[in-house]
Scaffold this active site. Structure first.
Site, PDB file in Angstrom:
ATOM      1  N   SER A   1       0.502  -1.218  -0.277  1.00 30.25           N
ATOM      2  CA  SER A   1       0.262   0.258   0.370  1.00 30.25           C
ATOM      3  C   SER A   1       0.441   0.747   0.510  1.00 30.25           C
ATOM      4  CB  SER A   1      -1.357  -0.106   1.193  1.00 30.25           C
ATOM      5  OG  SER A   1      -0.509   0.405   2.581  1.00 30.25           O
ATOM      6  N   ARG A   2       2.656   1.781   0.699  1.00 31.41           N
ATOM      7  CA  ARG A   2       2.726   2.687   0.225  1.00 31.41           C
ATOM      8  C   ARG A   2       4.499   2.317   0.398  1.00 31.41           C
ATOM      9  NH1 ARG A   2       2.704   4.564   6.316  1.00 31.41           N
ATOM     10  NH2 ARG A   2       2.574   2.117   6.482  1.00 31.41           N
TER      11      ARG A   2
ATOM     12  N   ASN B   1      -2.742  -9.656   7.643  1.00 31.82           N
ATOM     13  CA  ASN B   1      -1.770  -9.404   8.529  1.00 31.82           C
ATOM     14  C   ASN B   1      -0.252 -11.036   7.936  1.00 31.82           C
ATOM     15  OD1 ASN B   1       0.534  -9.206  10.154  1.00 31.82           O
ATOM     16  ND2 ASN B   1      -0.921  -9.246  11.886  1.00 31.82           N
TER      17      ASN B   1
ATOM     18  N   ASN C   1       7.615  -7.859   0.746  1.00 36.22           N
ATOM     19  CA  ASN C   1       8.154  -6.389   0.648  1.00 36.22           C
ATOM     20  C   ASN C   1       7.454  -6.282   2.141  1.00 36.22           C
ATOM     21  OD1 ASN C   1       8.885  -3.827   0.535  1.00 36.22           O
ATOM     22  ND2 ASN C   1       7.071  -3.883   0.160  1.00 36.22           N
TER      23      ASN C   1
ATOM     24  N   SER D   1      17.617  -5.630   2.848  1.00 35.71           N
ATOM     25  CA  SER D   1      18.558  -4.549   3.169  1.00 35.71           C
ATOM     26  C   SER D   1      19.579  -4.677   3.562  1.00 35.71           C
ATOM     27  CB  SER D   1      16.849  -4.112   4.783  1.00 35.71           C
ATOM     28  OG  SER D   1      18.057  -2.827   5.572  1.00 35.71           O
TER      29      SER D   1
ATOM     30  N   TYR E   1      16.305  -6.126  13.111  1.00 35.97           N
ATOM     31  CA  TYR E   1      15.334  -5.813  12.224  1.00 35.97           C
ATOM     32  C   TYR E   1      16.397  -6.613  11.610  1.00 35.97           C
ATOM     33  CZ  TYR E   1      14.099  -3.273   7.966  1.00 35.97           C
ATOM     34  OH  TYR E   1      14.095  -3.104   6.161  1.00 35.97           O
TER      35      TYR E   1
ATOM     36  N   ALA F   1      18.522  -8.836  12.038  1.00 31.30           N
ATOM     37  CA  ALA F   1      18.337 -10.755  12.428  1.00 31.30           C
ATOM     38  C   ALA F   1      17.699 -10.788  11.267  1.00 31.30           C
ATOM     39  CB  ALA F   1      17.774 -10.964  14.036  1.00 31.30           C
TER      40      ALA F   1
ATOM     41  N   LYS G   1      15.711  -9.642   8.843  1.00 31.51           N
ATOM     42  CA  LYS G   1      16.528  -9.398   7.200  1.00 31.51           C
ATOM     43  C   LYS G   1      18.206 -10.188   6.686  1.00 31.51           C
ATOM     44  CE  LYS G   1      13.521  -6.185   6.283  1.00 31.51           C
ATOM     45  NZ  LYS G   1      12.332  -6.440   5.362  1.00 31.51           N
TER      46      LYS G   1
ATOM     47  N   ILE H   1      16.490   4.456   1.502  1.00 28.15           N
ATOM     48  CA  ILE H   1      15.314   5.060   0.344  1.00 28.15           C
ATOM     49  C   ILE H   1      14.524   6.016   0.480  1.00 28.15           C
ATOM     50  CG2 ILE H   1      13.840   3.931  -1.747  1.00 28.15           C
ATOM     51  CD1 ILE H   1      16.764   3.401  -1.638  1.00 28.15           C
TER      52      ILE H   1
END
Length: 243
Positions: free
Chosen positions: A10-11, A60, A89, A141, A154, A156, A158, A187
């Site tokens: 959505s974003r 979710n 994503n 990432s 994060y 861990a 990714k 980004i």
């Protein structure tokens, strides 16, 4: 009907990917979102404006039952539809130093990125194998490749998806299914809105933040037939911040 599913569509980068696939491919686009229905609708409108067909699908990714229910309901309503492309994503950050990190902030970040990858990909993988074609793109990432202070959870999550990408790619390659990861650096999106851009671009050799559309271009290439000999790769898109 051949479909591409983008989680967290959505974003930000997810929305840019949906719009780019609308321009570059013939896929019917499944735009997954969890709560922001206004943003999801905006993305849907943009995708349709670009001449593609699309629909919203709410679940979710971190909730295995929710994923299974939503995707089973969709598949039963569209028995002829084939999901050829999955872009994993969806992700969240809950940054903080590890010494002060709560169990909840650890678990929520891991559940969304890592278990989200499992829940969605595992649902479709047998069909992909039977169909002998697929494109799986995992959004990771720079944090998952190099590690980032203040983002142990994060990094861990990714980093685990990076390893999963390499392993799954080997399992499914013979069936013409590629599995790759895209690792963005800084980004310009809602997620990086609170960062001090002036300070951080000093770390970036090209001297600017990237745009979501630039990441979407890379994903679109990996989704295409042109990328059929690329699998198990982690492609950094970060302006030279880490190589």
């Amino acid at each position: 009907m051949k479909c591409a599913l983008v989680t967290g569509g959505s974003r930000g980068i997810g929305s840019a990917i949906c719009q780019k696939l609308a321009e570059d491919s013939q896929y019917h686009i499944l735009i997954n979102y969890q709560s922001n229905s206004d943003a999801a609708q905006k993305t849907l409108d943009e995708v349709v404006k670009k001449g593609a067909t699309a629909e919203l699908i709410k679940f979710n990714v971190a909730d295995a039952e929710d994923v299974k229910t939503a995707l089973t309901t969709w598949q039963e309503a569209n028995p002829e539809a084939i999901v050829e492309v999955i872009v994993n994503n969806a992700g969240i950050t809950k940054d903080g130093l590890f010494m002060w990190m709560s169990h909840e902030d650890w678990t929520n970040v891991i559940n969304t990125s890592l278990n989200g990858f499992f829940n969605v990909t595992n649902f479709f993988i047998q069909r992909m194998l039977r169909n002998k074609y697929g494109r799986i793109i995992n959004m990771v990432s720079v944090s998952g490749v190099k590690g980032t202070a203040g983002q142990t959870n994060y990094s861990a999550a990714k980093g685990a998806v990076v390893a999963a990408t390499k392993a799954l790619a080997q399992e499914v390659a013979k069936r013409n299914i590629t599995v790759n990861a895209v690792a963005p650096g800084f980004i310009r999106t809602d997620m990086t809105g609170d960062l001090d851009e002036k300070e951080l671009i000093k770390l970036v050799p090209v001297n600017r933040f990237g745009e979501a559309e630039e990441v979407a271009d890379l994903v679109s290439f990996l989704v295409s037939k042109k990328a059929s000999y690329i699998t198990g790769e982690i492609i950094n898109i970060n302006g030279g911040i880490y190589s």
